[in-house]
Design an enzyme around this catalytic site. Structure first.
Site, PDB file in Angstrom:
ATOM      1  N   ASP A 193     -11.184   3.224   4.628  1.00 50.51           N
ATOM      2  CA  ASP A 193     -11.665   1.847   4.433  1.00 50.51           C
ATOM      3  C   ASP A 193     -13.195   1.795   4.436  1.00 50.51           C
ATOM      4  O   ASP A 193     -13.786   0.767   4.130  1.00 50.51           O
ATOM      5  CB  ASP A 193     -11.150   0.936   5.565  1.00 50.51           C
ATOM      6  CG  ASP A 193      -9.826   0.279   5.197  1.00 50.51           C
ATOM      7  OD1 ASP A 193      -9.598   0.064   3.991  1.00 50.51           O
ATOM      8  OD2 ASP A 193      -9.039  -0.018   6.114  1.00 50.51           O
ATOM      9  N   LYS A 250       0.842  -1.199   0.000  1.00 48.10           N
ATOM     10  CA  LYS A 250       0.000   0.000   0.000  1.00 48.10           C
ATOM     11  C   LYS A 250       0.880   1.252   0.000  1.00 48.10           C
ATOM     12  O   LYS A 250       0.593   2.234  -0.693  1.00 48.10           O
ATOM     13  CB  LYS A 250      -0.932   0.003   1.219  1.00 48.10           C
ATOM     14  CG  LYS A 250      -2.072  -1.022   1.090  1.00 48.10           C
ATOM     15  CD  LYS A 250      -2.818  -1.221   2.398  1.00 48.10           C
ATOM     16  CE  LYS A 250      -3.805  -2.378   2.302  1.00 48.10           C
ATOM     17  NZ  LYS A 250      -4.388  -2.766   3.582  1.00 48.10           N
ATOM     18  N   GLN A 295      -4.553  -1.740   9.940  1.00 38.55           N
ATOM     19  CA  GLN A 295      -4.365  -3.009   9.234  1.00 38.55           C
ATOM     20  C   GLN A 295      -4.938  -4.160  10.068  1.00 38.55           C
ATOM     21  O   GLN A 295      -4.586  -4.335  11.227  1.00 38.55           O
ATOM     22  CB  GLN A 295      -2.867  -3.230   8.954  1.00 38.55           C
ATOM     23  CG  GLN A 295      -2.565  -4.472   8.149  1.00 38.55           C
ATOM     24  CD  GLN A 295      -3.175  -4.454   6.735  1.00 38.55           C
ATOM     25  OE1 GLN A 295      -3.152  -3.436   6.051  1.00 38.55           O
ATOM     26  NE2 GLN A 295      -3.741  -5.567   6.319  1.00 38.55           N
TER      27      GLN A 295
END
Ligand code: NAP
Length: 299
Positions: free
Chosen positions: A127, A54, A98
Site C-alpha cells: 500500500d 482484491k 484493510q
C-alpha cells in the site's frame, strides 16, 4: 463542450492483463508465486467486500490472495505480533491491513492505526504507507507507489494526456490519496515518464479559502474529498481534465466528489464514478504485489 470519458475500467483491465503476463513470466523463470495477505479485523461489510474483490483480482492475475480474518476484539499487541509474523514469513510477499480498523477494537480502546501500519515491513508494504516508502517517494526514488494515485498516473498516461508544465489542483490532503498524488505529479520524472509529472501543484483542503477560484485555475482538477458532488460545474475551468476519486454512497447510488452532469458540460475529459479511478486501485495493488515478490527475490 461534452467531456470525453476516461475509462478506468478499460485501463485497469489492460494493466491487470499485463500483470498476469508478468506473473507468468516470473514464475516460469523460477520465481515463487507472488502472495498477498490481507489482514481483515472485524466484520465491517464494506471491508469484507473490498477484501473479497482484491482476493478475486489476485486469483485472476495468478497471485495467491490470502485473507487473515481476525476478531475485532484482538489486542493491539497481538495484532502487531501477527503482522511481525507475516513480515518473517518468506511465503508472504505483500501485506495489506484493510482500513478502517474497527473503532471499538483492542478491548474497546481502539487501535493505534499508525503503529500498526508502521509495523508492516517496508519491502512487503504494497500500500506504500510506511514512512520508508513515503520518504523514498518524496525523494523521487520510489519503491512502491501508493495504489490510487499511481492508478491515476497510469490512466492519464494511457489516455495520452500530459500534465507537464500545467497547473494541477488536488482537493484533499490525505496520506492515502491527496498528499502522494500531489507529490507524484510534482516530480521531475514519474512512473510514466516526464509528461505525467512536472506539474505545478496546488493542494487544497477544508481550510482553503476561495476554493472555487483556486479550482477554477486548474488545468487538471483532482477531487479526493469524500463529500458527494461538492465540486460543481462553476468550479471547473473550461477544457480542464477532471479526476474524481470520491466514492460516496447516497441512498442506493454511488456518486463521486464531482457533480458529474455539470462537469461534463465544461471539462474536456472526466472519470466517471463508478468505473473511473476505483478499478485502477486494485490493478496497481496487483502490480505492487508482483514488484514485492521480485524485490524480495533479490534482497
Ligand atoms: P480523507 O482522509 O477523509 O481526506 C479528505 C480530504 O478532503 C481531507 O484532506 C479534507 O481536508 C478534505 N476536505 C474535506 N472536506 C472538504 C471541503 N469541504 N473542502 C475542501 N477540502 C475538504 O479521504 P480520502 O481517504 O483521501 O478519500 C477521499 C475520497 O476518495 C473518499 O470518497 C474515498 O472513499 C475515496 N477514495 C477512493 C479510492 C478509489 O480507489 N477510487 C481510494 C481511496 C479513497 P482536511 O485535511 O482539512 O480535513
Amino acid at each position: 463542450m461534452t467531456a470525453d470519458l476516461l475509462d478506468g475500467k478499460r485501463v485497469a483491465s489492460e494493466i491487470r492483463a499485463e500483470v498476469a503476463d508478468k506473473v507468468r513470466q516470473f514464475v516460469h523463470g523460477g520465481g515463487p508465486q507472488p502472495c498477498l495477505t490481507a489482514v481483515l479485523v472485524g466484520e465491517d461489510p464494506a471491508s469484507q467486500v473490498y477484501v473479497r474483490n482484491k482476493r478475486r483480482a489476485c486469483e485472476k492475475a495468478g497471485i495467491n490472495g490470502r485473507t487473515l480474518r481476525l476478531d475485532a476484539g484482538i489486542s493491539q499487541q497481538k495484532l502487531l505480533e501477527t503482522i511481525r509474523g507475516l513480515n518473517d514469513d518468506p511465503a508472504v510477499h505483500g501485506i495489506l491491513v484493510q482500513l478502517p480498523l474497527p473503532t471499538g477494537g483492542n478491548g474497546g480502546k481502539g487501535f493505534d492505526e499508525r503503529a500498526i501500519l508502521d509495523t508492516v515491513a517496508p519491502l512487503k508494504d504494497v500500500d506504500a504507507f510506511s514512512p520508508v516508502n513515503v520518504g523514498l517517494l518524496m525523494q523521487g526514488r520510489p519503491r512502491f507507489l501508493p495504489c490510487t494515485p499511481h492508478g491515476i498516473v497510469q490512466l492519464l498516461h494511457r489516455c495520452n494526456l500530459s500534465i507537464a508544465g500545467k497547473h494541477v489542483v488536488v482537493v484533499g490532503r490525505s496520506d492515502i490519496v491527496g498528499k502522494p498524488m500531489a507529490m507524484m505529479l510534482a516530480q521531475k520524472n514519474g512512473s510514466c515518464g516526464s509528461e505525467i509529472a512536472n506539474a505545478t501543484v496546488t493542494i487544497a483542503h477544508s481550510r482553503t479559502e476561495d476554493l472555487r477560484d483556486i479550482c477554477k485555475t486548474a488545468d487538471c482538477l483532482i477531487a479526493a474529498v469524500g463529500v458527494p458532488e461538492m465540486i460543481r460545474g462553476d468550479m471547473i475551468r473550461e477544457g480542464a481534465i477532471v479526476i474524481d476519486v470520491g466514492i460516496n454512497r447516497v441512498g442506493e447510488k454511488l456518486v463521486g466528489d464531482v457533480a458529474f452532469d455539470e462537469a461534463m458540460e465544461v471539462a474536456s475529459a472526466i472519470t466517471p464514478v463508478p468505473g473511473g479511478v476505483g478499478p485502477l486501485t486494485i490493478a496497481m495493488l496487483l502490480h505492487n504485489t508482483l514488484l514485492a515478490a521480485q524485490l524480495q527475490l533479490h534482497s
